[in-house]
Structures are given as C-alpha cells and as structure tokens.
Motif scaffolding. Sequence first.
Motif, PDB file in Angstrom:
ATOM      1  N   TRP A  96     -25.061 -17.888 -30.812  1.00  0.00           N
ATOM      2  CA  TRP A  96     -25.321 -16.695 -31.630  1.00  0.00           C
ATOM      3  C   TRP A  96     -24.562 -16.806 -32.935  1.00  0.00           C
ATOM      4  N   PRO A  97     -25.151 -16.385 -34.048  1.00  0.00           N
ATOM      5  CA  PRO A  97     -26.550 -15.968 -34.183  1.00  0.00           C
ATOM      6  C   PRO A  97     -27.501 -17.156 -34.066  1.00  0.00           C
ATOM      7  N   GLY A  98     -28.689 -16.887 -33.515  1.00  0.00           N
ATOM      8  CA  GLY A  98     -29.662 -17.957 -33.340  1.00  0.00           C
ATOM      9  C   GLY A  98     -30.795 -17.555 -32.422  1.00  0.00           C
ATOM     10  N   PRO A  99     -31.668 -18.509 -32.081  1.00  0.00           N
ATOM     11  CA  PRO A  99     -32.897 -18.211 -31.338  1.00  0.00           C
ATOM     12  C   PRO A  99     -32.676 -18.092 -29.830  1.00  0.00           C
ATOM     13  N   LEU A 100     -31.723 -17.261 -29.431  1.00  0.00           N
ATOM     14  CA  LEU A 100     -31.382 -17.071 -28.026  1.00  0.00           C
ATOM     15  C   LEU A 100     -31.307 -15.585 -27.697  1.00  0.00           C
ATOM     16  N   THR A 101     -32.032 -15.181 -26.655  1.00  0.00           N
ATOM     17  CA  THR A 101     -31.958 -13.829 -26.113  1.00  0.00           C
ATOM     18  C   THR A 101     -31.282 -13.900 -24.754  1.00  0.00           C
ATOM     19  N   MET A 102     -30.383 -12.943 -24.491  1.00  0.00           N
ATOM     20  CA  MET A 102     -29.728 -12.878 -23.189  1.00  0.00           C
ATOM     21  C   MET A 102     -30.029 -11.554 -22.508  1.00  0.00           C
ATOM     22  N   ILE A 103     -30.110 -11.606 -21.164  1.00  0.00           N
ATOM     23  CA  ILE A 103     -30.355 -10.428 -20.347  1.00  0.00           C
ATOM     24  C   ILE A 103     -29.037  -9.975 -19.743  1.00  0.00           C
ATOM     25  N   PHE A 104     -28.634  -8.719 -20.042  1.00  0.00           N
ATOM     26  CA  PHE A 104     -27.392  -8.132 -19.546  1.00  0.00           C
ATOM     27  C   PHE A 104     -27.693  -6.878 -18.728  1.00  0.00           C
ATOM     28  N   VAL A 178     -41.803 -18.365 -41.259  1.00  0.00           N
ATOM     29  CA  VAL A 178     -40.615 -18.520 -40.428  1.00  0.00           C
ATOM     30  C   VAL A 178     -40.304 -19.999 -40.245  1.00  0.00           C
ATOM     31  N   GLY A 179     -39.143 -20.285 -39.652  1.00  0.00           N
ATOM     32  CA  GLY A 179     -38.733 -21.665 -39.501  1.00  0.00           C
ATOM     33  C   GLY A 179     -39.184 -22.309 -38.204  1.00  0.00           C
ATOM     34  N   ILE A 180     -38.809 -21.731 -37.063  1.00  0.00           N
ATOM     35  CA  ILE A 180     -39.038 -22.386 -35.773  1.00  0.00           C
ATOM     36  C   ILE A 180     -40.485 -22.259 -35.331  1.00  0.00           C
ATOM     37  N   GLY A 181     -40.997 -21.034 -35.258  1.00  0.00           N
ATOM     38  CA  GLY A 181     -42.407 -20.858 -34.955  1.00  0.00           C
ATOM     39  C   GLY A 181     -42.744 -20.460 -33.539  1.00  0.00           C
ATOM     40  N   VAL A 182     -41.800 -20.541 -32.599  1.00  0.00           N
ATOM     41  CA  VAL A 182     -41.990 -19.999 -31.255  1.00  0.00           C
ATOM     42  C   VAL A 182     -40.819 -19.069 -30.943  1.00  0.00           C
ATOM     43  N   GLU A 183     -41.070 -18.124 -30.032  1.00  0.00           N
ATOM     44  CA  GLU A 183     -40.090 -17.078 -29.752  1.00  0.00           C
ATOM     45  C   GLU A 183     -38.800 -17.655 -29.158  1.00  0.00           C
ATOM     46  N   SER A 184     -37.780 -16.822 -29.132  1.00  0.00           N
ATOM     47  CA  SER A 184     -36.460 -17.233 -28.676  1.00  0.00           C
ATOM     48  C   SER A 184     -36.453 -17.624 -27.205  1.00  0.00           C
ATOM     49  N   THR A 185     -35.526 -18.493 -26.853  1.00  0.00           N
ATOM     50  CA  THR A 185     -35.217 -18.760 -25.459  1.00  0.00           C
ATOM     51  C   THR A 185     -34.622 -17.498 -24.845  1.00  0.00           C
ATOM     52  N   ILE A 186     -35.039 -17.158 -23.625  1.00  0.00           N
ATOM     53  CA  ILE A 186     -34.455 -16.014 -22.923  1.00  0.00           C
ATOM     54  C   ILE A 186     -33.706 -16.529 -21.703  1.00  0.00           C
ATOM     55  N   VAL A 187     -32.430 -16.152 -21.598  1.00  0.00           N
ATOM     56  CA  VAL A 187     -31.591 -16.545 -20.471  1.00  0.00           C
ATOM     57  C   VAL A 187     -31.027 -15.292 -19.822  1.00  0.00           C
ATOM     58  N   ASP A 188     -31.236 -15.151 -18.515  1.00  0.00           N
ATOM     59  CA  ASP A 188     -30.681 -14.039 -17.750  1.00  0.00           C
ATOM     60  C   ASP A 188     -29.263 -14.401 -17.331  1.00  0.00           C
ATOM     61  N   VAL A 189     -28.276 -13.664 -17.861  1.00  0.00           N
ATOM     62  CA  VAL A 189     -26.882 -13.911 -17.485  1.00  0.00           C
ATOM     63  C   VAL A 189     -26.349 -12.780 -16.609  1.00  0.00           C
ATOM     64  N   SER A 190     -27.262 -11.932 -16.099  1.00  0.00           N
ATOM     65  CA  SER A 190     -26.831 -10.795 -15.282  1.00  0.00           C
ATOM     66  C   SER A 190     -26.578 -11.187 -13.831  1.00  0.00           C
ATOM     67  N   GLY A 191     -26.996 -12.405 -13.425  1.00  0.00           N
ATOM     68  CA  GLY A 191     -26.781 -12.877 -12.064  1.00  0.00           C
ATOM     69  C   GLY A 191     -25.729 -13.956 -11.999  1.00  0.00           C
ATOM     70  N   PRO A 192     -25.537 -14.552 -10.829  1.00  0.00           N
ATOM     71  CA  PRO A 192     -24.463 -15.543 -10.661  1.00  0.00           C
ATOM     72  C   PRO A 192     -24.703 -16.865 -11.377  1.00  0.00           C
ATOM     73  N   VAL A 193     -25.982 -17.237 -11.592  1.00  0.00           N
ATOM     74  CA  VAL A 193     -26.308 -18.502 -12.272  1.00  0.00           C
ATOM     75  C   VAL A 193     -27.210 -18.199 -13.459  1.00  0.00           C
ATOM     76  N   PRO A 194     -26.887 -18.673 -14.669  1.00  0.00           N
ATOM     77  CA  PRO A 194     -27.785 -18.446 -15.815  1.00  0.00           C
ATOM     78  C   PRO A 194     -29.188 -18.958 -15.496  1.00  0.00           C
ATOM     79  N   THR A 195     -30.197 -18.124 -15.810  1.00  0.00           N
ATOM     80  CA  THR A 195     -31.572 -18.447 -15.461  1.00  0.00           C
ATOM     81  C   THR A 195     -32.468 -18.334 -16.685  1.00  0.00           C
ATOM     82  N   ILE A 196     -33.223 -19.391 -16.980  1.00  0.00           N
ATOM     83  CA  ILE A 196     -34.146 -19.369 -18.115  1.00  0.00           C
ATOM     84  C   ILE A 196     -35.391 -18.582 -17.718  1.00  0.00           C
ATOM     85  N   LEU A 197     -35.683 -17.547 -18.486  1.00  0.00           N
ATOM     86  CA  LEU A 197     -36.878 -16.734 -18.257  1.00  0.00           C
ATOM     87  C   LEU A 197     -37.993 -17.077 -19.238  1.00  0.00           C
ATOM     88  N   ARG A 198     -37.635 -17.661 -20.372  1.00  0.00           N
ATOM     89  CA  ARG A 198     -38.634 -18.113 -21.350  1.00  0.00           C
ATOM     90  C   ARG A 198     -38.029 -19.270 -22.132  1.00  0.00           C
TER      91      ARG A 198
END
Length: 385
Positions: A96-104, A178-198
């Motif tokens: 952060w800042p960057g193309p990363l979304t996290m789930i809290f 825009v630069g990248i052209g596809v949506e951000s990576t989404i990572v769920d950090v609300s559980g015990p192991v980080p999980t890629i959702l997108r």
Amino acid sequence: MDTKRIVIKDKENPEDQELFEAARILREGGLVAFPTETVYGLGGNALDADAARKIYAAKGRPSDNPLIAHISCMEELEPLVREIPEAGRVLAEKYWPGPLTMIFPKSDLVPYSTTGGLDTVAVRMPSDPTANRLIRLAGVPVAAPSANTSGRPSPTTADHVWQDMNGKIEMIVDGGPVGIGVESTIVDVSGPVPTILRPGAITQEMLDELFGHVMVDPAILGPMKEGVRPKAPGMKYKHYAPKGELTLIELKDETIKALYTPGSRLYSQVSRMMADSGKNWKLDMESFYMAWKVNEAAVQREQTGAKVGVICTDETMDEYTVAVKRSIGRRSSQDSVAHNLYAVLRDFDDLGVDYIYSESFADTHLGSAIMNRLNKAAGYHILMV
C-alpha cells in the motif's frame, strides 16, 4: 441528471482546485467516477448507506456484491475495521498504496449496504495520484466498484465511463487511460491464512514469497455455487462480459505434450504446416497451433453468416483470416495483455460482433488475473482442443 466531466491537466500532479467539486459531491452523498491505477472507479461515500444504494442502482449491480472502501492513508483504515491482523499490517507495509484490496472484520461505522451484508469490509489504498488526492480531499472513505454497467467490461478510460454512466452520476474525473488495466488483487486477511479472492497485479507468486504460502479461493478457478454469498467483488456473477458470446480456446495438457514430442503425430503435422508456409517462423509450435485452432473455430462460425471477432496477440495476428481481429498485446508481455483486455472487449461491442473467439494464456503471475477475467467474461465457456 446532467453528468459533468472534468479533465485533469497533469494526472501525476493533480491540483486541488481541480478536485474540490468532486470531493464535495462525494461528501454530500453524490457519485463521482475517477481513475485509479487499475480501472476507473464509481465513487460514493462508503459510510453513507444511501450513497451505496445509489452506486448499486447506477451500475445495476446485485446488492449482495460487496463494495470496496478506498482510503488515502493508513490513519483512515482504523475507524473502518475491528482489528488489523498481522498479515494485514505486513501486506499494507509492502503493497500500500497500490493495486491490493484487503478484507478485514468491519467496524460498526461501515454500513451493511457497503459490505453487501457481510461482517467484513474490503479496503484499498490506491496509488494513483488523482484517486488518492480526491479521497483525501473528500474526507471520507470512498466506496468505488468499477465505473461500468454491472457485467460489462470494466472501464480503463473516461470515454468508457461516459458510455455507461452518462446521465446516471454527477461527475466523471478524466485522468486519462489507466496503467494496469485489471482490478486489484483481493486478499482476505480476516482468517488464519491469507486467502486470494481475486487475482490481480499483486500475484500469488509475490504473496507466496512474502508469507511462504497463501490460499486461493475456489471461486477463482471456476463458477461459484448457487446460494453462496460472495466475500468480495467479482466472485459470484458473470463479469467483464462483451455483448457478443465469448469462447476461450485452451490446449489440453496432452496436446501441449504432443506438440513438444518429436515423432508424435501432432508434432509432425504442425512442423510440416509451418515448413510448408514458407515463413521465417517467430512463433513456437504451441502459439502456432493455438492460433490455428482459434482461427478454425472462428471461420466455421463466420460461415454461418454471423459477425465474428478474434482476440489474438501481436505474435499471432498475421495467422488469422477472419475479418475482425484485435491484438490484445504481446504474448511475451503479460502487462500489455492486462492493459488492453477491457478495451479490446469494448471494441468488439462497438463493432457489433456476435461471437468472439480468444486465445488463452498461461495462468501464472499476472496471467492468473488475465485468465480469471477472460473466464468470467466468457461465463466459463471454454473449448478444449
């Protein structure tokens, strides 16, 4: 509603006065589309339930599809979440800042209309200077899904936004492509192991290197089962789809193996075809065979009288005989393919194409995001050859 469009003179150094009106609209519950480093977002106050409902209405988006709250700095994260897990802190420091979304886990401050009824909230801190400054000036977290009609290819220019949102929102901030052209990576950090959702530009390989191992949600690999509530945008519904029916052509593992096995029937056939053409080939056998099979399927469909398009690459462009073909970029450059993906899909819409056939790509690194978007756009309509 009249939609105002403003053009940022220098997107790397936007001036505050260019953004004051947009920031006011967001504070007061209106909607503003603006550029990020990934795609254009459709912004509304993430803490205002009515603004969230306006976003869903403007997009025609199902209300159980969560929105992402955008912030401009770490200080703006804490009021939105119940806790910041250690994995979230590590990722924020690295990406952060960057193309990363996290789930809290969400705080009570965030309405369920923003989270799609979930007790978690998706948060991102964009690096695009215009987006970041606009959020800071607005003084509120900004819920911002892609600024397109739900299901259509995401917008990577302000013109794309205008096509879908003119007359539905108060303002479009034009910050150029825009630069990248596809949506951000989404990572769920609300559980015990980080999980890629997108998948996105922050790749699984990058995350594995950081954590040793991360999990990948099954919804990335195939359609989500009916009755399952999506944890993040882009998981459940058909997305990114052109108006024409899109089919992906993929090579079976045994086909690829045969192409690289001297003496196999397929190896001999393709080698002979390449030699008989008289060309000085720059393509490997796999790329040549992929183009041959995509062209074959497209020509067969074209012979029925339909208008057919092909998504190819710079390397394979000359191998196609159909009337409508568009290069998505260089097969040797995943960045170029991601950057051009949505623009190519929208181009086929403008051309009124009935059927589209596309080459497939390796699903490693950024290719994972590319194939995820193409599969979603095709509704997992895949032809294995």
